[in-house]
Write a protein that holds these residues in place. Sequence first.
Motif, mmCIF file in Angstrom:
data_model
loop_
_atom_site.group_PDB
_atom_site.id
_atom_site.type_symbol
_atom_site.label_atom_id
_atom_site.label_comp_id
_atom_site.label_asym_id
_atom_site.label_seq_id
_atom_site.Cartn_x
_atom_site.Cartn_y
_atom_site.Cartn_z
ATOM 1 N N TRP A 196 0.825 7.526 -23.627
ATOM 2 C CA TRP A 196 1.979 6.629 -23.589
ATOM 3 C C TRP A 196 1.624 5.274 -22.960
ATOM 4 N N GLU A 197 0.918 5.315 -21.819
ATOM 5 C CA GLU A 197 0.623 4.088 -21.076
ATOM 6 C C GLU A 197 -0.359 3.176 -21.813
ATOM 7 N N GLY A 223 3.807 -6.464 -37.144
ATOM 8 C CA GLY A 223 2.900 -6.293 -36.004
ATOM 9 C C GLY A 223 3.576 -5.847 -34.722
ATOM 10 N N ASP A 275 -0.738 2.892 -25.144
ATOM 11 C CA ASP A 275 -0.374 2.636 -26.544
ATOM 12 C C ASP A 275 -1.383 3.280 -27.496
ATOM 13 N N TYR A 291 -2.701 -6.515 -27.670
ATOM 14 C CA TYR A 291 -2.493 -7.753 -26.917
ATOM 15 C C TYR A 291 -2.110 -7.491 -25.463
ATOM 16 N N ARG A 292 -1.540 -6.306 -25.200
ATOM 17 C CA ARG A 292 -1.141 -6.032 -23.811
ATOM 18 C C ARG A 292 -2.108 -5.082 -23.105
ATOM 19 N N PRO A 335 11.439 9.980 -26.393
ATOM 20 C CA PRO A 335 10.918 8.783 -25.729
ATOM 21 C C PRO A 335 11.832 8.245 -24.630
ATOM 22 N N ALA A 336 13.090 8.638 -24.645
ATOM 23 C CA ALA A 336 14.003 8.158 -23.609
ATOM 24 C C ALA A 336 13.753 8.845 -22.271
ATOM 25 N N ASP A 368 -3.164 1.814 -31.133
ATOM 26 C CA ASP A 368 -2.329 1.014 -32.020
ATOM 27 C C ASP A 368 -2.819 -0.436 -31.950
ATOM 28 N N SER A 369 -3.362 -0.957 -33.042
ATOM 29 C CA SER A 369 -3.928 -2.308 -32.982
ATOM 30 C C SER A 369 -2.850 -3.365 -32.744
ATOM 31 N N ASN A 370 -1.592 -3.061 -33.079
ATOM 32 C CA ASN A 370 -0.510 -4.016 -32.815
ATOM 33 C C ASN A 370 -0.224 -4.175 -31.326
ATOM 34 N N ALA A 371 -0.682 -3.215 -30.523
ATOM 35 C CA ALA A 371 -0.350 -3.244 -29.095
ATOM 36 C C ALA A 371 -1.530 -3.708 -28.240
ATOM 37 N N PRO A 422 4.369 -3.306 -31.880
ATOM 38 C CA PRO A 422 3.734 -2.057 -31.444
ATOM 39 C C PRO A 422 4.594 -0.831 -31.768
ATOM 40 N N LEU A 474 1.857 10.272 -33.195
ATOM 41 C CA LEU A 474 3.226 9.981 -33.617
ATOM 42 C C LEU A 474 3.646 10.939 -34.724
ATOM 43 N N LYS A 496 4.939 1.893 -30.131
ATOM 44 C CA LYS A 496 5.700 2.386 -28.975
ATOM 45 C C LYS A 496 7.025 1.639 -28.817
#
Lengths: 307, 394
Positions: free
Chosen positions: B196-197, A103, B199, B231-232, B158-159, B226-229, A105, B121, A107
Amino acid sequence: MSILITPDTKILIQGITGDFGGRHAKLSLDYGTKVVAGVTPGKGGQFFEHGTHKVPIFNSVADAAKATGATVSAIFVPPPFAGDAILECVDAGLDLAVAITEGIPVKDMVRVKRAMQGKKTRLLGPNCPGVVTPGTGKDSFGGCRIGIAPGYIHKQGHVGVVSRSGTLTYEAVFQLTSKNIGQTTCVGIGGDPVNGTSHLDVIKLFNADPETHGMILIGEIGGTAEVEAARWIKANCKKPVAGFIAGATAPAGRRMGHAGAIVGGTEDTAAAKIAVFKECGIEVAVTPSDMADALLRAAKAKGVTLT
Amino acid sequence: MNIHEYQAKALFEKFGVPVPKGAAAKSAAEFDAALASLPEGPTMVKSQIHAGGRGKGTFTNGFKGGVKFCKTKADAKEIAGKMIGNTLVTVQTGPAGRKVQTVYFTVASDIKKEYYLAILLDRASSKPVIVASTEGGVEIEKVAHDTPEKLFKVLVDPAYGLADFQVRDLITRLGFAGAEAKNAAKLIRQLYTCYWETDAAMIEVNPLITTPTGEVLALDAKVSFDSNALYRHPEIVALRDLNEEDPKEIEASKYSLSYIALDGNIACLVNGAGLAMSTMDIIQHFGGTPANFLDVGGGASKDQVVAAFKIILGDPNVKGILVNIFGGIMDCNVIATGIVEAVKEVGLKLPLVVRLEGNNVVAGKATLKASGLALVSGDTMADAAQKIVKLVAA
């Protein structure tokens, strides 16, 4: 020998004081794995105790590695902090970081992977079952078990297994061991779209390992990593290889559990990957029950002994 | 997680990506207020569902087209009345279609030329990729296949983020000049920031258009995250539309089950995503059809199995169930006990084949046998799949 890790590899566990990390730390200790340190920020100086084992806990990976000589980390920290945990391993100069966490993210992983470019640390995972190099004892005791795989199903021997999926790896290993065919190392590379080590990376290591006589390559829908590995095998690998691709019946555009298991085009379907496997001389397992048998067929055709 | 076009365009505006002026209405009562915010003149009416192919779709009431051009706002109001509350069937919805619960009105733009723009991606390089084409408004897969020279890709480091020279390169290859070039460059940069901002998993603008006055606008917007992101990003979670999701999948997620409904009649319950996918495959291999993907994760507790059975049995097509558990760490006897209790609790009447393997499997199989339930034990995956296919066919 084996790849990535040996029974003598010293490992540390990030997140050893959590439920998940703690449970698997105990199982690894029971398997005879050299778990020499735990890392939980703020709990340095405490100990993780299990039976006669007393594993010291450190505040940082660098401290733990310096004090104990650990070269590999198993990462069990929650997703929001897992990217940072991987970078900490890179900074400490470990050989290998194995990220079990599911899980994270995308990014975060994109940034982590970029930051790891040119660094010595290899990443396995995330969202992976880990890696096992079986030992010589009863039920392969005395091996190095990093992650969440059941150790006892393994047997030391000459087959390498690489897979995205945990339970499908266990299925393959179980079939091999039931047929008295042992393994050099079994590697879970994880089910996420961005991972540290690819099928091909692992195949190259197995190919270079003289103790590995044959390999099972387990993939699934989504991405083109299996295709890349298959083409390299065709050009460079003389060892017998069996392959399996999960997800032939998965509908396009739906994510099948793993974040990376999603058909996005015409190249990343199970049928497309299986066609490339066949074209590249990989013996395709027609069902998941056929994985060990497929490798036996491939070995027989090449006159290679697996046991 | 997917969002609607009108939500995506509001997000674009927040990031400075120009879109045609628009307003959404969730009922016929809201049409007047929504239209009042738009100028008089040509207006688009767009059904809001989470599926593509809306323009060529047909409503179950016979009305054709989920996206319509209208010469006046009065016409737009009438057309919207034919869409709202009705079910739209497109190539992506399946025969059941989706009920249109929101209609989006936008100013109909003068189109000079259509382009394609997407950000997602690139799995091979683990970097964000911008995909653009001079061929907009058509299926991009077709462009990639027929005229790959008209498809341009830029990988973003990404850097450092998206570099100016990369934007200039893209603009040049797309053939933009003058004011259009300046506006397009700005749009691409802002869209990348949005990707990017937030997710985002994917942003697709098809078509991106130019107008006779030199404007560059996102005429359509498809955005997923992205479902993993999530939460933020509470502001994005708030955009979730549960009407667009399968109620069984929502129910499953409450028990940490990953469930996806399919068209077949053999349900399966498996631990692990890879094993679950290949269980579906092996059912098909032996001549059956899988009714679902269901991954119970590593544990397979009794509560999970009960919940899973209930969800499976909510599908009227299901004629039999295959349980396939590789209990690596988990004790198979604990799993077997859970299965037996779950079968009793839900009063299962359908044929059930259970394949257990792994830790303490002998005791587990004994528990299944001693239960007195009419379940069948399978030894290997192949054996279990053949048994359930036979039972369902009988």
